[in-house]
Design a protein around this motif. Structure first.
Motif, PDB file in Angstrom:
ATOM      1  N   PHE A 248      -2.515   3.936  -3.648  1.00 25.57           N
ATOM      2  CA  PHE A 248      -2.329   2.928  -4.680  1.00 25.57           C
ATOM      3  C   PHE A 248      -2.001   1.574  -4.051  1.00 25.57           C
ATOM      4  O   PHE A 248      -1.442   1.509  -2.957  1.00 25.57           O
ATOM      5  N   LEU A 249      -2.358   0.519  -4.746  1.00 33.62           N
ATOM      6  CA  LEU A 249      -1.835  -0.813  -4.454  1.00 33.62           C
ATOM      7  C   LEU A 249      -0.723  -1.083  -5.453  1.00 33.62           C
ATOM      8  O   LEU A 249      -0.899  -0.890  -6.659  1.00 33.62           O
ATOM      9  N   VAL A 250       0.429  -1.521  -4.937  1.00 32.49           N
ATOM     10  CA  VAL A 250       1.640  -1.634  -5.756  1.00 32.49           C
ATOM     11  C   VAL A 250       2.151  -3.070  -5.724  1.00 32.49           C
ATOM     12  O   VAL A 250       2.156  -3.724  -4.671  1.00 32.49           O
TER      13      VAL A 250
ATOM     14  N   HIS B 266       0.869  -1.178   0.000  1.00 35.23           N
ATOM     15  CA  HIS B 266       0.000   0.000   0.000  1.00 35.23           C
ATOM     16  C   HIS B 266       0.906   1.229   0.000  1.00 35.23           C
ATOM     17  O   HIS B 266       1.593   1.516   0.989  1.00 35.23           O
ATOM     18  N   VAL B 267       0.931   1.944  -1.119  1.00 36.31           N
ATOM     19  CA  VAL B 267       1.772   3.133  -1.274  1.00 36.31           C
ATOM     20  C   VAL B 267       0.873   4.312  -1.612  1.00 36.31           C
ATOM     21  O   VAL B 267      -0.041   4.191  -2.437  1.00 36.31           O
ATOM     22  N   GLU B 268       1.131   5.443  -0.980  1.00 37.60           N
ATOM     23  CA  GLU B 268       0.310   6.625  -1.214  1.00 37.60           C
ATOM     24  C   GLU B 268       1.191   7.831  -1.487  1.00 37.60           C
ATOM     25  O   GLU B 268       2.361   7.873  -1.082  1.00 37.60           O
ATOM     26  N   VAL B 269       0.621   8.811  -2.176  1.00 34.89           N
ATOM     27  CA  VAL B 269       1.331  10.038  -2.522  1.00 34.89           C
ATOM     28  C   VAL B 269       0.623  11.220  -1.881  1.00 34.89           C
ATOM     29  O   VAL B 269      -0.590  11.398  -2.060  1.00 34.89           O
ATOM     30  N   GLN B 270       1.375  12.026  -1.135  1.00 36.67           N
ATOM     31  CA  GLN B 270       0.832  13.239  -0.527  1.00 36.67           C
ATOM     32  C   GLN B 270       0.852  14.355  -1.561  1.00 36.67           C
ATOM     33  O   GLN B 270       1.892  14.657  -2.142  1.00 36.67           O
TER      34      GLN B 270
ATOM     35  N   GLU C 171       4.037  -2.775 -11.287  1.00 41.68           N
ATOM     36  CA  GLU C 171       2.635  -2.437 -11.550  1.00 41.68           C
ATOM     37  C   GLU C 171       2.049  -1.687 -10.361  1.00 41.68           C
ATOM     38  O   GLU C 171       2.433  -1.906  -9.213  1.00 41.68           O
ATOM     39  N   PHE C 172       1.083  -0.819 -10.643  1.00 46.90           N
ATOM     40  CA  PHE C 172       0.332  -0.172  -9.566  1.00 46.90           C
ATOM     41  C   PHE C 172      -1.088   0.064 -10.031  1.00 46.90           C
ATOM     42  O   PHE C 172      -1.378   0.135 -11.229  1.00 46.90           O
TER      43      PHE C 172
END
Length: 608
Positions: free
Chosen positions: A275-277, A207-211, A283-284
């Motif tokens: 995002f799911l990575v 689980h990766v996220e962008v601020q 892939e994401f």
């Protein structure tokens, strides 16, 4: 700055965090509080505080009229919603601006658009951002057909809201209807909308996220990324910045996708694109956009040196962003552990209560964001998280080791916490190597009950290993004292909840089940895996394992029960629990009703 007075429409540690940024900016901060929070830390820190209602959130922190009344009485210019509660409620944002106040966040139109998960998916696809296969809002009948086409496993997701609420993973068609009902019920209680949709469940993603943050002048920038893969029941436990183990190409694509999406909707304020990575294949997939401040914003602040809350207030006031994309740099690494009043050795059972002692860790690179002090309490009406410990270091391993040490120094008395367990996770080989994913807590980091810290002592991790992990989910609970002091018969009960099994201490009285009476015309609800969960002593009536609210009652007087039948569904601290009878018999009286509060240890029915 034209904003001079800010009403903080929230509670706990995020209210404290916002109040402190207001103080640094020279702004007046106004707190609101329910009866349960009259002596809370955020109330004492604010310049002014207003009561908004009784303890239940729906009668206080979710009461828009009460919040706006407090803002008017305090002469506030702006309202900061924090996170959770009404922070992603488009109607609240519209009501704030309609009252002539500044809402610290995006417009109500943007909140509505991105808060609708189905509409957000469509927007992501329009922007060329990959999304997992899925559906729009649908009924159980429609879902059954769609599930057959998508294939299992699937995840049932609330179409509105966030924070992991209203999500259920299903592995077969037989589980679908119950999962949709539970997800819709939870979403309705948390966000006021019960629509759900389906998505293909990705196995072992990160689980990766962008601020992101934007201003009213058309500028949108990113503040890099975070990894939030350590989760249980879709709730984050540990977060870090920047995300680790991403190729330069994958990171660039994630950052570009997040900024593109935010620009597309004209985003103003702080938000997060999640995002799911799948790092091994680069892939994401777009997950959702949270149109608010995140619980984990602090790790981004530590690595960028920026005050996100202060920046929120500035852009809400109409100012341009005080930095450009080229100005944003990452220095070192930061990791955060969420401290919740939960017992990891009883499947993360919520454990509200008085915090009789609290000693926070100190030292270089350590930050503490807490909403309670010694003498305060974690109230059963709200989320179990009451603080966060963060550590910053020159690199990931330095930050990890610093946080391990800090959690070893943390002392919390009065309630069990997640701290010692999270210390062990941080110290595990797979976390150190970065080989974990969103399923590691359930799959490999299960607490070993044999190494549970001693009952009745401070819940810091201490200097030893403490919380070893094994492949079993069994917990240990042993106190025979009901909150309030009375000693009664007690036993351990493993409850099948909609978020997995929970082992709790149950207090009650012994009865003799009588002969079967006439069968009820109402069907008995059987829980999947009921026999495995009905593990308490024979000859007892089902009782509430903690202070809770009754969501649903499944029995009626005269109904014949068999061991393992579901009696009622309770909700406490945002978690639903199915309460089952451990013995057969006939229902005499039903002592509770849907919507009613119930105290820990209170019987739900009588048996004859």
């Amino acid at each position: 700055m034209s904003i001079q007075t800010v009403l903080v429409a929230n509670r706990g540690e995020i209210a404290v965090r916002i109040i402190r940024s207001c103080r640094e900016l020279g702004l007046r901060a106004v707190a609101v509080y329910s009866d349960a929070d009259a002596d809370a830390l955020h109330v004492r820190l604010a310049d002014e505080a207003h009561r908004i209602g009784p303890a239940p959130a729906r009668a206080s922190y979710l009461d828009v009229d009460a919040l706006l009344g407090a803002a008017k009485a305090a002469g506030a210019d702006a309202v900061h919603p924090g996170y959770g509660l009404l922070s992603e409620d488009a109607g609240f944002a519209e009501a704030v601006t309609g009252a002539g106040l500044t809402f610290v966040g995006p417009s109500s139109e943007v909140i509505a658009r991105m808060g609708d998960k189905v509409a957000a998916r469509a927007l992501a696809e329009e922007c060329g951002v990959p999304v997992p296969p899925g559906t729009g809002d649908l009924s159980v009948e429609e879902a059954t057909q769609a599930a057959a086409e998508l294939g299992f496993p699937l995840v049932v997701k609330a179409s509105f809201g966030g924070g992991g609420r209203g999500m259920r993973v299903v592995h077969s068609a037989e589980e679908l209807a119950d999962a949709m009902a539970a997800a819709g019920r939870e979403a309705g209680a948390a966000f006021g909308r019960s629509e759900v949709h389906l998505e293909r469940y990705l196995e072992r993603p990160r689980h990766v996220e962008v601020q992101v943050i934007g201003d009213a002048h058309g500028t949108v920038v990113h503040l890099f990324d975070r990894d939030c893969s350590v989760q249980r029941r879709h709730q984050k436990l540990i977060e870090e910045a920047p995300a680790f183990g991403l190729s330069d190409t994958l990171r660039a694509r994630l950052l570009d996708a997040a900024v593109t999406l935010a620009r597309k909707v004209g985003y103003v304020g702080a938000g997060t694109v999640e995002f799911l990575v799948l790092p091994t294949s680069d892939e994401f997939f777009f997950l959702e956009m949270n149109t608010r401040l995140q619980v984990e914003h602090g790790v981004t602040e530590l690595v960028t040196g920026l005050d996100i809350v202060a920046t929120q207030l500035g852009v809400a006031d109409g100012a341009p962003l005080p930095f450009t994309q080229d100005d944003v740099r990452v220095s070192g690494h930061a990791i955060q552990a969420r401290i919740a009043a939960e017992d990891p050795w009883a499947d993360f059972r919520p454990a509200p209560g008085a915090v009789t002692g609290l000693a926070l860790p100190l030292g270089p690179g350590v930050r503490n964001d807490f909403g309670v002090e010694a003498g305060g309490a974690v109230a059963p009406e709200y989320d179990s998280m009451f603080g966060k410990v963060l550590a910053h270091g020159a690199d990931r391993d330095a930050a990890r080791r610093r946080l391990v040490a800090a959690l070893g120094e943390l002392r919390v008395e009065g309630v069990p916490t997640t701290a010692p367990y999270l210390r062990e996770v941080l110290d595990s080989g797979s976390f150190a190597a970065g080989t974990h994913d969103t399923g590691s807590v359930q799959r490999e980091w299960v607490p070993d009950p044999a190494t549970k810290p001693g009952a009745g002592v401070a819940s810091g991790a201490g200097g030893g290993a403490g919380a070893g992990m094994v492949g079993s989910g069994s917990g240990t609970v042993g106190s025979g004292v009901v909150p309030g002091g009375a000693t009664v018969p007690t036993r351990r009960v493993r409850i099948a909840t909609d978020r997995g099994p929970v082992e709790v201490a149950v207090y009650g009285r012994t009865v003799r089940p009588g002969a079967a009476a006439t069968a009820s015309t109402r069907p008995t609800r059987k829980s999947a895996g009921a026999a495995a969960g009905a593990s308490s002593a024979v000859g007892t009536v089902p009782v509430a394992p903690m202070d809770a609210t009754v969501v649903q009652v499944w029995v009626q007087p005269g109904q014949e029960l068999a061991p393992g039948d579901v009696v009622a569904v309770l909700e406490a601290m945002k978690m639903e629990m199915e309460i089952r009878t451990e013995v057969g018999g006939t229902v005499g009286q039903v002592l509770v009703g849907a919507g009613s509060p119930v105290a820990a240890g209170s019987p739900l029915i009588t048996l004859t």
